[in-house]
Structures are given as structure tokens and as C-alpha cells.
Design a protein around this motif. Structure first.
Motif, PDB file in Angstrom:
ATOM      1  N   GLN A 140       0.831  -1.191   0.000  1.00  0.00           N
ATOM      2  CA  GLN A 140       0.000   0.000   0.000  1.00  0.00           C
ATOM      3  C   GLN A 140       0.873   1.251   0.000  1.00  0.00           C
ATOM      4  OE1 GLN A 140      -1.748  -1.291   3.703  1.00  0.00           O
ATOM      5  NE2 GLN A 140      -3.766  -1.347   2.773  1.00  0.00           N
ATOM      6  N   THR A 141       0.443   2.257  -0.742  1.00  0.00           N
ATOM      7  CA  THR A 141       1.107   3.552  -0.748  1.00  0.00           C
ATOM      8  C   THR A 141       0.118   4.588  -0.234  1.00  0.00           C
ATOM      9  OG1 THR A 141       2.485   2.940  -2.641  1.00  0.00           O
ATOM     10  CG2 THR A 141       2.289   5.291  -2.136  1.00  0.00           C
ATOM     11  N   LEU A 142       0.465   5.234   0.873  1.00  0.00           N
ATOM     12  CA  LEU A 142      -0.456   6.164   1.515  1.00  0.00           C
ATOM     13  C   LEU A 142       0.118   7.567   1.512  1.00  0.00           C
ATOM     14  CD1 LEU A 142      -1.304   3.937   4.596  1.00  0.00           C
ATOM     15  CD2 LEU A 142      -2.784   4.360   2.636  1.00  0.00           C
ATOM     16  N   PRO A 143      -0.700   8.575   1.220  1.00  0.00           N
ATOM     17  CA  PRO A 143      -0.205   9.953   1.314  1.00  0.00           C
ATOM     18  C   PRO A 143       0.032  10.329   2.769  1.00  0.00           C
ATOM     19  CG  PRO A 143      -2.575   9.939   0.900  1.00  0.00           C
ATOM     20  CD  PRO A 143      -2.116   8.509   0.826  1.00  0.00           C
ATOM     21  N   ALA A 144       1.097  11.087   3.021  1.00  0.00           N
ATOM     22  CA  ALA A 144       1.436  11.500   4.377  1.00  0.00           C
ATOM     23  C   ALA A 144       1.575  13.012   4.439  1.00  0.00           C
ATOM     24  CB  ALA A 144       2.735  10.845   4.829  1.00  0.00           C
ATOM     25  N   TRP A 145       1.266  13.558   5.609  1.00  0.00           N
ATOM     26  CA  TRP A 145       1.463  14.995   5.809  1.00  0.00           C
ATOM     27  C   TRP A 145       2.942  15.338   5.818  1.00  0.00           C
ATOM     28  CZ3 TRP A 145      -1.936  19.087   6.150  1.00  0.00           C
ATOM     29  CH2 TRP A 145      -3.299  18.753   6.147  1.00  0.00           C
ATOM     30  N   THR A 146       3.784  14.369   6.171  1.00  0.00           N
ATOM     31  CA  THR A 146       5.224  14.560   6.130  1.00  0.00           C
ATOM     32  C   THR A 146       5.802  13.586   5.116  1.00  0.00           C
ATOM     33  OG1 THR A 146       5.554  12.954   7.907  1.00  0.00           O
ATOM     34  CG2 THR A 146       5.264  15.251   8.561  1.00  0.00           C
ATOM     35  N   SER A 147       7.108  13.447   5.085  1.00  0.00           N
ATOM     36  CA  SER A 147       7.720  12.503   4.155  1.00  0.00           C
ATOM     37  C   SER A 147       7.469  11.065   4.617  1.00  0.00           C
ATOM     38  CB  SER A 147       9.224  12.753   4.069  1.00  0.00           C
ATOM     39  OG  SER A 147       9.859  12.384   5.285  1.00  0.00           O
ATOM     40  N   LYS A 148       7.563  10.136   3.682  1.00  0.00           N
ATOM     41  CA  LYS A 148       7.420   8.718   4.025  1.00  0.00           C
ATOM     42  C   LYS A 148       8.512   8.300   5.009  1.00  0.00           C
ATOM     43  CE  LYS A 148       7.063   4.077   2.032  1.00  0.00           C
ATOM     44  NZ  LYS A 148       7.973   3.477   3.051  1.00  0.00           N
ATOM     45  N   GLU A 149       9.711   8.808   4.811  1.00  0.00           N
ATOM     46  CA  GLU A 149      10.807   8.467   5.718  1.00  0.00           C
ATOM     47  C   GLU A 149      10.492   8.905   7.144  1.00  0.00           C
ATOM     48  OE1 GLU A 149      15.554   8.668   5.413  1.00  0.00           O
ATOM     49  OE2 GLU A 149      14.611  10.650   5.480  1.00  0.00           O
ATOM     50  N   ALA A 150       9.953  10.109   7.297  1.00  0.00           N
ATOM     51  CA  ALA A 150       9.627  10.608   8.638  1.00  0.00           C
ATOM     52  C   ALA A 150       8.548   9.753   9.292  1.00  0.00           C
ATOM     53  CB  ALA A 150       9.177  12.065   8.561  1.00  0.00           C
ATOM     54  N   MET A 151       7.534   9.380   8.529  1.00  0.00           N
ATOM     55  CA  MET A 151       6.463   8.558   9.087  1.00  0.00           C
ATOM     56  C   MET A 151       6.965   7.165   9.452  1.00  0.00           C
ATOM     57  SD  MET A 151       3.855  10.461   9.358  1.00  0.00           S
ATOM     58  CE  MET A 151       2.560   9.273   9.693  1.00  0.00           C
ATOM     59  N   ASP A 152       7.858   6.613   8.638  1.00  0.00           N
ATOM     60  CA  ASP A 152       8.401   5.292   8.940  1.00  0.00           C
ATOM     61  C   ASP A 152       9.209   5.315  10.234  1.00  0.00           C
ATOM     62  OD1 ASP A 152       7.248   4.164   6.729  1.00  0.00           O
ATOM     63  OD2 ASP A 152       9.063   4.174   5.496  1.00  0.00           O
ATOM     64  N   VAL A 153      10.006   6.374  10.424  1.00  0.00           N
ATOM     65  CA  VAL A 153      10.804   6.476  11.651  1.00  0.00           C
ATOM     66  C   VAL A 153       9.893   6.644  12.858  1.00  0.00           C
ATOM     67  CG1 VAL A 153      12.473   7.899  12.899  1.00  0.00           C
ATOM     68  CG2 VAL A 153      12.843   7.369  10.485  1.00  0.00           C
ATOM     69  N   PHE A 154       8.889   7.492  12.735  1.00  0.00           N
ATOM     70  CA  PHE A 154       7.991   7.746  13.858  1.00  0.00           C
ATOM     71  C   PHE A 154       7.180   6.519  14.237  1.00  0.00           C
ATOM     72  CE2 PHE A 154       3.679   9.152  15.238  1.00  0.00           C
ATOM     73  CZ  PHE A 154       4.038   9.646  16.489  1.00  0.00           C
ATOM     74  N   LEU A 155       6.609   5.843  13.232  1.00  0.00           N
ATOM     75  CA  LEU A 155       5.665   4.756  13.509  1.00  0.00           C
ATOM     76  C   LEU A 155       6.312   3.385  13.633  1.00  0.00           C
ATOM     77  CD1 LEU A 155       2.683   5.695  11.143  1.00  0.00           C
ATOM     78  CD2 LEU A 155       2.770   5.925  13.629  1.00  0.00           C
ATOM     79  N   HIS A 156       7.396   3.126  12.891  1.00  0.00           N
ATOM     80  CA  HIS A 156       7.815   1.739  12.698  1.00  0.00           C
ATOM     81  C   HIS A 156       9.234   1.421  13.170  1.00  0.00           C
ATOM     82  CE1 HIS A 156       4.169   1.823  10.445  1.00  0.00           C
ATOM     83  NE2 HIS A 156       4.671   2.359   9.360  1.00  0.00           N
ATOM     84  N   SER A 157       9.885   2.329  13.879  1.00  0.00           N
ATOM     85  CA  SER A 157      11.294   2.103  14.243  1.00  0.00           C
ATOM     86  C   SER A 157      11.503   0.846  15.082  1.00  0.00           C
ATOM     87  CB  SER A 157      11.835   3.318  15.006  1.00  0.00           C
ATOM     88  OG  SER A 157      11.899   4.442  14.169  1.00  0.00           O
ATOM     89  N   ASP A 158      10.545   0.502  15.922  1.00  0.00           N
ATOM     90  CA  ASP A 158      10.737  -0.589  16.887  1.00  0.00           C
ATOM     91  C   ASP A 158      10.017  -1.876  16.474  1.00  0.00           C
ATOM     92  OD1 ASP A 158      12.200   1.122  18.663  1.00  0.00           O
ATOM     93  OD2 ASP A 158      10.295   2.056  19.161  1.00  0.00           O
ATOM     94  N   LYS A 159       9.740  -2.029  15.184  1.00  0.00           N
ATOM     95  CA  LYS A 159       8.975  -3.185  14.709  1.00  0.00           C
ATOM     96  C   LYS A 159       9.800  -4.045  13.768  1.00  0.00           C
ATOM     97  CE  LYS A 159       4.849  -0.226  14.624  1.00  0.00           C
ATOM     98  NZ  LYS A 159       3.866   0.444  13.746  1.00  0.00           N
ATOM     99  N   SER A 160       9.354  -5.285  13.607  1.00  0.00           N
ATOM    100  CA  SER A 160       9.848  -6.151  12.551  1.00  0.00           C
ATOM    101  C   SER A 160       9.003  -5.900  11.309  1.00  0.00           C
ATOM    102  CB  SER A 160       9.742  -7.614  12.977  1.00  0.00           C
ATOM    103  OG  SER A 160      10.081  -8.475  11.910  1.00  0.00           O
TER     104      SER A 160
END
Length: 336
Positions: free
Chosen positions: A33-53
């Protein structure tokens, strides 16, 4: 430790973030899935997914294997039909949560929506902005993150109670669950709230005011009126018939706003804040984002944690907003 699988967008991602930050093992399945973000995709990935597999797959057998071996699965879809298409009802995971814009039933169940359109439908947008101008909306992913927070609380409660359950969260209901002005004020006081810009309207003065080098927001409910008079250093206002009650202050709001603005315009933001501390009134300076990141109180409370971006940069992201026995949940787990 719980095994949690998340599939979907920012609501599922935020729910998974809460589980990961409380020491649980979270696997995020990216199904392309590709979702539009208010910030960059990289920023959202770091915020939401840093501690996940992280796992990228569209193999239904692999998805089913991971989901059925988990303690909790959190699925986010854009319509009710998509819930059936991915096989949600056939999953044997004991606690299953699905988040969609309008839930699994009702006439809107397959409508498309975003955070901004849901805020409009829930009455929030109509309350924001100046009275003679177009309504405003909230930036960011407010609705998705609130939905993810509810999903975390509900699913964790079921898991801790050892209760098998299927949870259906509609984002429009999440918006309404957070509402007070469009529901409570109407039912309890027959008041329909309308747009008044920065003015809270029902308690006066509650508004933005300019000082010499910035802005501050003041919220003076009736119990703070006497301290506020001391804050202004205008003791004569205590006996001024125009301002003796909140009702009278509402009737004479323009005069009171002008008096307040005249005092604050001569002071720096630091001087205003110090007066507020001394007189113990609720006042918040309007801070830039850089100032928020450098805030001494947040630093003293150890709010920020460092994470690395895919490009190798170290950035600060917020910790969980609660402490247990003076420690963050992950700190407790590290010492147990």
C-alpha cells in the motif's frame, strides 16, 4: 510479551507503535500500500515503525500464517468490503481489531474518507476558523492516531483478560467519541457552538494575545478571574461591574480583550510567562517547533528518544506519554 501483527495505514501503524514501545513484539506486514502522508514517508516510517519487525509480502498464505500465530492482529482498511476480501473473519488469532472509516455496518460502510473529511462529517471542522471565513481543519493524522489509540486500549484489555474478541472501530465514531461541543453542549445546555476564531467564547477571556516578541494563549475559567486580575496588575477590575461574572465578561468581551491586549503588548513573552507562573493562571506561549524540541520541561521528563533514519541520520522522536512507577514501560522491561 505479546505477539502483535499490524496491517494497514497510519491508524494500525500507531496502534502497533504503542505495542512496540511497551515492549511487545510487533510485526508490520506491508502489502504494497502507498499512503499519502502529511510529512515525508521516511519521517512517518521512523515515527511509527522504528521498533517493529517489517515484512513486505502479498502472499496470503504467509499473511495467514503470521496472523494466526499472533496474540493480536490490527487491520486497517479503507472500506468494509476490503475487510472481507483479506479474510479477516477466517483468522484464528484470539484478538482481532479492524479499523475503517465507517466501520463494518451502516449505509456509509464502503464510502471513501480521509482524516480531514471525517473531521468535517463529525462537526469538528465547522467549529474551527474565523466566523466570517471558511472553516479550517486539523493538520496531520489526528483521526488515525486517535483510532489507533482506541484500538490499542481495546485489544490490550481483551488480551490481558484472556478474552477472545473481534473489535470493530469506525473512525467516524472515534471522532464523535471525542466530541463535546456538537453533542454535550447541545444536549445539556441547548447551545450550538459556532466558529469564533481563537476566542473560546464561552469563558472570557480565552484567546490569543500578542506580546512584544510573540503570542500567548490565555484560558481564564471563572475560578481564575481573581488571579488573572493580579496577573494584569489591575486590581480595580475586581470591582468593575462589567466583569464581575463570566456572563458579564461575555457581554463585555471586546472591552476586556482590549484591556488585556494593552497590558500584554508592553511585555516580552518571558515576562508574561513569569507573571503567569507567579499568579498561577493557565497561559501557554505560542512556541515554534524548534522551541518545543528544546523545551526544558520535556527534556527533564526524558520525552525524546533517538532513532536512525534509513539514510543514517539520528533524529529525536517522542516516547510514550505516560510513566509507570516513575519509569517508561520499556525501561521497566529492560530492568526486569
Amino acid at each position: 510479551m505479546l505477539a502483535v501483527v499490524e496491517i494497514g495505514g497510519y491508524a494500525a501503524g500507531y496502534c502497533g507503535r504503542l505495542f512496540a514501545q511497551t515492549g511487545n513484539f510487533v510485526t508490520r506486514i506491508d502489502m504494497g500500500q502507498t499512503l499519502p502522508a502529511w510529512t515525508s514517508k521516511e519521517a512517518m516510517d521512523v515515527f511509527l515503525h522504528s521498533d517493529k519487525s517489517m515484512l513486505e509480502t502479498q502472499d496470503r498464505n504467509e499473511v495467514n500464517r503470521l496472523v494466526n500465530s499472533a496474540d493480536i492482529v490490527v487491520l486497517e482498511t479503507s472500506t468494509a468490503d476490503e475487510i472481507e476480501q483479506v479474510g479477516f473473519d477466517g483468522w484464528s488469532c484470539p484478538v482481532k481489531v479492524v479499523i475503517s472509516p465507517f466501520g463494518r455496518t451502516g449505509p456509509y460502510k464502503n464510502w471513501q474518507a480521509t482524516s480531514s473529511t471525517l473531521l468535517a462529517m463529525g462537526g469538528f471542522t465547522n467549529l474551527m476558523g474565523d466566523p466570517d471565513r471558511a472553516p479550517l481543519t486539523l493538520p496531520g493524522h489526528f483521526v488515525e492516531f486517535q483510532s489507533g489509540g482506541f484500538a490499542y486500549a481495546a485489544s490490550l484489555a481483551c488480551a490481558l483478560a484472556d478474552e477472545t474478541n473481534s473489535i470493530d472501530i469506525g473512525m467516524l465514531e472515534v471522532v464523535m467519541a471525542l466530541s463535546q461541543f456538537t453533542t454535550v453542549m447541545w444536549h445539556c445546555a441547548s447551545i450550538v457552538r459556532s466558529r469564533h476564531g481563537n476566542d473560546f467564547w464561552s469563558v472570557v477571556p480565552t484567546n490569543l494575545f500578542r506580546c512584544r516578541d510573540g503570542w500567548v494563549y490565555i484560558n481564564i475559567v471563572p475560578g481564575f478571574w481573581d488571579p488573572f486580575v493580579a496577573f494584569l496588575e489591575l486590581p480595580e477590575l475586581v470591582l468593575d461591574e462589567r466583569f464581575v461574572t463570566n456572563t458579564r465578561r461575555m457581554q463585555n468581551r471586546q472591552e476586556l480583550h482590549e484591556i488585556t491586549a494593552g497590558v500584554l503588548a508592553k511585555l516580552t513573552r518571558n515576562e508574561v510567562q513569569q507573571r503567569a507562573v507567579d499568579c498561577r493562571i493557565p497561559l501557554g506561549a505560542v512556541l515554534s517547533f524548534e522551541e518545543v524540541l528544546d523545551d526544558v520541561h520535556l527534556a527533564a521528563r526524558n520525552m525524546w528518544i533517538s532513532r536512525s533514519t534509513p539514510s543514517g541520520h539520528a533524529v529525536n522522536v517522542p516516547r510514550l506519554p505516560w510513566l509507570c512507577h516513575d519509569k517508561f514501560p520499556t525501561d521497566q522491561l529492560a530492568h526486569s
